[in-house]
Design a protein around this motif. Structure first.
Motif, PDB file in Angstrom:
ATOM      1  N   HIS A  74       0.831  -1.196   0.000  1.00 40.31           N
ATOM      2  CA  HIS A  74       0.000   0.000   0.000  1.00 40.31           C
ATOM      3  C   HIS A  74       0.871   1.254   0.000  1.00 40.31           C
ATOM      4  CE1 HIS A  74      -3.359   2.641   0.901  1.00 40.31           C
ATOM      5  NE2 HIS A  74      -2.655   3.168   1.885  1.00 40.31           N
ATOM      6  N   SER A  75       0.548   2.190  -0.893  1.00 39.02           N
ATOM      7  CA  SER A  75       1.275   3.460  -0.980  1.00 39.02           C
ATOM      8  C   SER A  75       2.769   3.233  -1.160  1.00 39.02           C
ATOM      9  CB  SER A  75       0.988   4.324   0.256  1.00 39.02           C
ATOM     10  OG  SER A  75      -0.374   4.687   0.291  1.00 39.02           O
ATOM     11  N   VAL A  76       3.066   2.567  -2.285  1.00 37.04           N
ATOM     12  CA  VAL A  76       4.467   2.301  -2.656  1.00 37.04           C
ATOM     13  C   VAL A  76       4.694   2.908  -4.049  1.00 37.04           C
ATOM     14  CG1 VAL A  76       4.964   0.292  -1.212  1.00 37.04           C
ATOM     15  CG2 VAL A  76       3.650  -0.015  -3.316  1.00 37.04           C
ATOM     16  N   PRO A  77       4.692   4.231  -4.146  1.00 33.67           N
ATOM     17  CA  PRO A  77       4.694   4.881  -5.460  1.00 33.67           C
ATOM     18  C   PRO A  77       5.931   4.631  -6.296  1.00 33.67           C
ATOM     19  CG  PRO A  77       5.052   6.485  -3.704  1.00 33.67           C
ATOM     20  CD  PRO A  77       4.636   5.208  -3.042  1.00 33.67           C
ATOM     21  N   ALA A  78       7.051   4.262  -5.677  1.00 38.54           N
ATOM     22  CA  ALA A  78       8.281   4.021  -6.434  1.00 38.54           C
ATOM     23  C   ALA A  78       8.504   2.549  -6.754  1.00 38.54           C
ATOM     24  CB  ALA A  78       9.489   4.553  -5.652  1.00 38.54           C
ATOM     25  N   LEU A  79       7.636   1.660  -6.289  1.00 37.86           N
ATOM     26  CA  LEU A  79       7.836   0.225  -6.477  1.00 37.86           C
ATOM     27  C   LEU A  79       7.719  -0.144  -7.951  1.00 37.86           C
ATOM     28  CD1 LEU A  79       8.262  -2.473  -4.904  1.00 37.86           C
ATOM     29  CD2 LEU A  79       5.773  -2.774  -5.032  1.00 37.86           C
ATOM     30  N   GLU A  80       8.783  -0.757  -8.472  1.00 35.90           N
ATOM     31  CA  GLU A  80       8.827  -1.145  -9.880  1.00 35.90           C
ATOM     32  C   GLU A  80       8.728  -2.644 -10.083  1.00 35.90           C
ATOM     33  OE1 GLU A  80      12.467   0.459 -11.317  1.00 35.90           O
ATOM     34  OE2 GLU A  80      11.790   2.550 -11.213  1.00 35.90           O
ATOM     35  N   SER A  81       8.991  -3.432  -9.042  1.00 36.33           N
ATOM     36  CA  SER A  81       9.068  -4.883  -9.214  1.00 36.33           C
ATOM     37  C   SER A  81       8.683  -5.607  -7.934  1.00 36.33           C
ATOM     38  CB  SER A  81      10.494  -5.283  -9.614  1.00 36.33           C
ATOM     39  OG  SER A  81      10.673  -6.683  -9.558  1.00 36.33           O
ATOM     40  N   VAL A  82       8.005  -6.755  -8.103  1.00 39.67           N
ATOM     41  CA  VAL A  82       7.715  -7.643  -6.965  1.00 39.67           C
ATOM     42  C   VAL A  82       8.475  -8.961  -7.122  1.00 39.67           C
ATOM     43  CG1 VAL A  82       5.477  -6.634  -6.439  1.00 39.67           C
ATOM     44  CG2 VAL A  82       5.609  -8.517  -8.083  1.00 39.67           C
ATOM     45  N   SER A  83       9.516  -8.945  -7.946  1.00 41.36           N
ATOM     46  CA  SER A  83      10.264 -10.185  -8.217  1.00 41.36           C
ATOM     47  C   SER A  83      10.986 -10.708  -6.981  1.00 41.36           C
ATOM     48  CB  SER A  83      11.263  -9.979  -9.365  1.00 41.36           C
ATOM     49  OG  SER A  83      12.249  -9.028  -9.005  1.00 41.36           O
ATOM     50  N   GLY A  84      11.125  -9.889  -5.961  1.00 40.46           N
ATOM     51  CA  GLY A  84      11.729 -10.362  -4.720  1.00 40.46           C
ATOM     52  C   GLY A  84      10.903 -11.435  -4.036  1.00 40.46           C
ATOM     53  N   LEU A  85       9.634 -11.603  -4.476  1.00 45.07           N
ATOM     54  CA  LEU A  85       8.761 -12.639  -3.916  1.00 45.07           C
ATOM     55  C   LEU A  85       8.734 -13.891  -4.786  1.00 45.07           C
ATOM     56  CD1 LEU A  85       5.726 -10.415  -2.816  1.00 45.07           C
ATOM     57  CD2 LEU A  85       7.544 -11.339  -1.365  1.00 45.07           C
ATOM     58  N   ARG A  86       9.689 -14.034  -5.668  1.00 41.79           N
ATOM     59  CA  ARG A  86       9.626 -15.099  -6.668  1.00 41.79           C
ATOM     60  C   ARG A  86       9.718 -16.511  -6.104  1.00 41.79           C
ATOM     61  NH1 ARG A  86      14.244 -12.184  -7.345  1.00 41.79           N
ATOM     62  NH2 ARG A  86      16.259 -13.177  -6.999  1.00 41.79           N
ATOM     63  N   ASN A  87      10.136 -16.649  -4.869  1.00 39.37           N
ATOM     64  CA  ASN A  87      10.211 -17.986  -4.289  1.00 39.37           C
ATOM     65  C   ASN A  87       9.004 -18.346  -3.442  1.00 39.37           C
ATOM     66  OD1 ASN A  87      12.727 -18.720  -5.432  1.00 39.37           O
ATOM     67  ND2 ASN A  87      13.772 -17.430  -3.923  1.00 39.37           N
ATOM     68  N   VAL A  88       8.052 -17.429  -3.345  1.00 36.27           N
ATOM     69  CA  VAL A  88       6.789 -17.762  -2.683  1.00 36.27           C
ATOM     70  C   VAL A  88       6.039 -18.743  -3.579  1.00 36.27           C
ATOM     71  CG1 VAL A  88       4.574 -16.888  -1.872  1.00 36.27           C
ATOM     72  CG2 VAL A  88       6.668 -15.549  -1.503  1.00 36.27           C
ATOM     73  N   ALA A  89       5.658 -19.874  -3.009  1.00 36.88           N
ATOM     74  CA  ALA A  89       5.034 -20.926  -3.810  1.00 36.88           C
ATOM     75  C   ALA A  89       3.836 -21.504  -3.079  1.00 36.88           C
ATOM     76  CB  ALA A  89       6.045 -22.037  -4.120  1.00 36.88           C
ATOM     77  N   ALA A 147       0.509   1.942  -6.370  1.00 30.33           N
ATOM     78  CA  ALA A 147       1.855   1.547  -6.801  1.00 30.33           C
ATOM     79  C   ALA A 147       2.054   2.133  -8.199  1.00 30.33           C
ATOM     80  CB  ALA A 147       2.003   0.033  -6.791  1.00 30.33           C
ATOM     81  N   ASP A 148       2.479   3.363  -8.270  1.00 31.21           N
ATOM     82  CA  ASP A 148       2.449   4.130  -9.509  1.00 31.21           C
ATOM     83  C   ASP A 148       3.384   3.611 -10.592  1.00 31.21           C
ATOM     84  OD1 ASP A 148       0.743   5.673  -8.038  1.00 31.21           O
ATOM     85  OD2 ASP A 148       2.060   7.420  -7.886  1.00 31.21           O
ATOM     86  N   GLN A 149       4.480   2.961 -10.208  1.00 35.76           N
ATOM     87  CA  GLN A 149       5.500   2.553 -11.171  1.00 35.76           C
ATOM     88  C   GLN A 149       5.470   1.063 -11.488  1.00 35.76           C
ATOM     89  OE1 GLN A 149       7.289   4.917 -12.692  1.00 35.76           O
ATOM     90  NE2 GLN A 149       6.183   6.387 -11.400  1.00 35.76           N
ATOM     91  N   LEU A 150       4.607   0.316 -10.860  1.00 37.40           N
ATOM     92  CA  LEU A 150       4.600  -1.141 -11.025  1.00 37.40           C
ATOM     93  C   LEU A 150       3.973  -1.510 -12.368  1.00 37.40           C
ATOM     94  CD1 LEU A 150       5.300  -3.804  -9.547  1.00 37.40           C
ATOM     95  CD2 LEU A 150       2.919  -3.848  -8.760  1.00 37.40           C
ATOM     96  N   ALA A 151       4.770  -2.114 -13.254  1.00 30.96           N
ATOM     97  CA  ALA A 151       4.307  -2.453 -14.598  1.00 30.96           C
ATOM     98  C   ALA A 151       3.949  -3.921 -14.755  1.00 30.96           C
ATOM     99  CB  ALA A 151       5.368  -2.079 -15.629  1.00 30.96           C
ATOM    100  N   SER A 152       4.377  -4.752 -13.827  1.00 30.31           N
ATOM    101  CA  SER A 152       4.245  -6.193 -13.990  1.00 30.31           C
ATOM    102  C   SER A 152       4.104  -6.864 -12.636  1.00 30.31           C
ATOM    103  CB  SER A 152       5.485  -6.728 -14.722  1.00 30.31           C
ATOM    104  OG  SER A 152       5.739  -8.072 -14.455  1.00 30.31           O
ATOM    105  N   LEU A 153       3.505  -8.046 -12.646  1.00 30.47           N
ATOM    106  CA  LEU A 153       3.392  -8.862 -11.431  1.00 30.47           C
ATOM    107  C   LEU A 153       4.328 -10.062 -11.481  1.00 30.47           C
ATOM    108  CD1 LEU A 153      -0.489  -8.816 -10.884  1.00 30.47           C
ATOM    109  CD2 LEU A 153       1.241  -7.276  -9.947  1.00 30.47           C
ATOM    110  N   GLU A 154       5.314  -9.994 -12.372  1.00 27.56           N
ATOM    111  CA  GLU A 154       6.285 -11.090 -12.447  1.00 27.56           C
ATOM    112  C   GLU A 154       7.005 -11.214 -11.108  1.00 27.56           C
ATOM    113  OE1 GLU A 154       6.589 -13.284 -14.946  1.00 27.56           O
ATOM    114  OE2 GLU A 154       4.869 -12.224 -15.789  1.00 27.56           O
ATOM    115  N   GLY A 155       7.066 -12.449 -10.633  1.00 24.55           N
ATOM    116  CA  GLY A 155       7.591 -12.723  -9.311  1.00 24.55           C
ATOM    117  C   GLY A 155       6.547 -13.415  -8.451  1.00 24.55           C
TER     118      GLY A 155
END
Length: 259
Positions: A27-42, A54-62
């Motif tokens: 919530h309220s992460v305007p500079a967040l560009e990537s969620v790939s740090g969660l890529r090992n959540v399974a 999340a103003d800069q987030l272009a993808s949900l890859e991760g």
């Protein structure tokens, strides 16, 4: 406000939920560009996935390792709100089966399609009674990514301010819904995609500037309580409503080309 990535969270492989029923809440992460740090959540998230402002987030890859998503105390499963740079939801391609709560995508200016959601087979409703809300998605051209849905939509489907949406194809396997509301879908010309529905409590069509026909509804049998057709400037006829035999309420107003 300066967080640009979730790098450093690669060691996390599973996530439970908080007291509000949320598993992932960004919530309220305007500079967040990537969620790939969660890529090992399974596997399955016990609660909901919420990403807001999340103003800069272009993808949900991760997030592709997530196979199921629960719901929160508001009845939401997936809520993507105020994500103006989001171009794709293909990072959710691992999610399969039913969502126990709603799917909401609001104010996603760059989102073109719902590709990545094909594995979702059913969606329950949230506390507002909605199953699917697509609001403020001006670049959205297709909802064909919802083609895995089958049977009853537990709540309503609301689409609003989707200027490029050309078709409702992807909903063919739905048999019932409490509400189908399409408002300001600027390129929608017909209702093809709704032909499998045999029961709709309410169908609302408002301010769809290119809608010229209601063809696409089930012409054999369609149980409906309320039909509202308002301000569709190019609507020429009501042909396509053959399957409706009884209504509790009918509202037709300001459809400029209707003859």
């Amino acid at each position: 406000d300066q967080l640009a990535s979730l790098d450093g969270l690669e060691g996390i492989t599973a996530i439970g939920k908080d007291d509000g029923g949320k598993s992932i809440h960004l919530h309220s992460v305007p500079a967040l560009e990537s969620v790939s740090g969660l890529r090992n959540v399974a596997g399955a998230l016990q609660g909901s996935l919420i990403i807001e402002h999340a103003d800069q987030l272009a993808s949900l890859e991760g997030l592709e390792g997530i196979t199921a998503i629960g719901n929160d105390t508001l009845g939401q499963s997936i809520s993507l709100n105020s994500v103006p740079a989001l171009e794709s939801v293909t990072g959710l391609r691992g999610v399969e089966g039913a969502l126990p709560g709603s799917l909401r995508i609001n104010y996603a200016d760059q989102l073109v399609s719902l590709d990545g959601l094909e594995g979702i087979t059913a969606i329950w409703q949230d506390k507002s009674g909605k199953s699917i809300v697509l609001l403020g998605v001006p670049a959205l051209q297709s909802i064909f990514g919802l083609r895995g849905l089958a049977g009853a939509l537990k709540g309503g489907l609301a689409i609003e301010s989707a200027a490029q949406l050309t078709s409702l194809r992807g909903l063919e396997n739905l048999t019932s819904a409490s509400l189908i509301s399409v408002n300001s879908a600027g390129q929608l010309s017909s209702l093809h995609g709704l032909g499998g529905l045999r029961a709709i409590s309410e169908l609302s069509l408002d301010s769809n500037s290119e809608l010229h026909s209601l063809v696409g509804l089930n012409r054999t049998y369609l149980q409906m309580d309320k039909l509202s057709v308002l301000r569709n400037a190019k609507l020429r006829s009501l042909y396509g409503c053959d399957g409706i035999s009884v209504l509790q309420s009918l509202s037709i107003k300001s459809n400029g080309a209707l003859q």
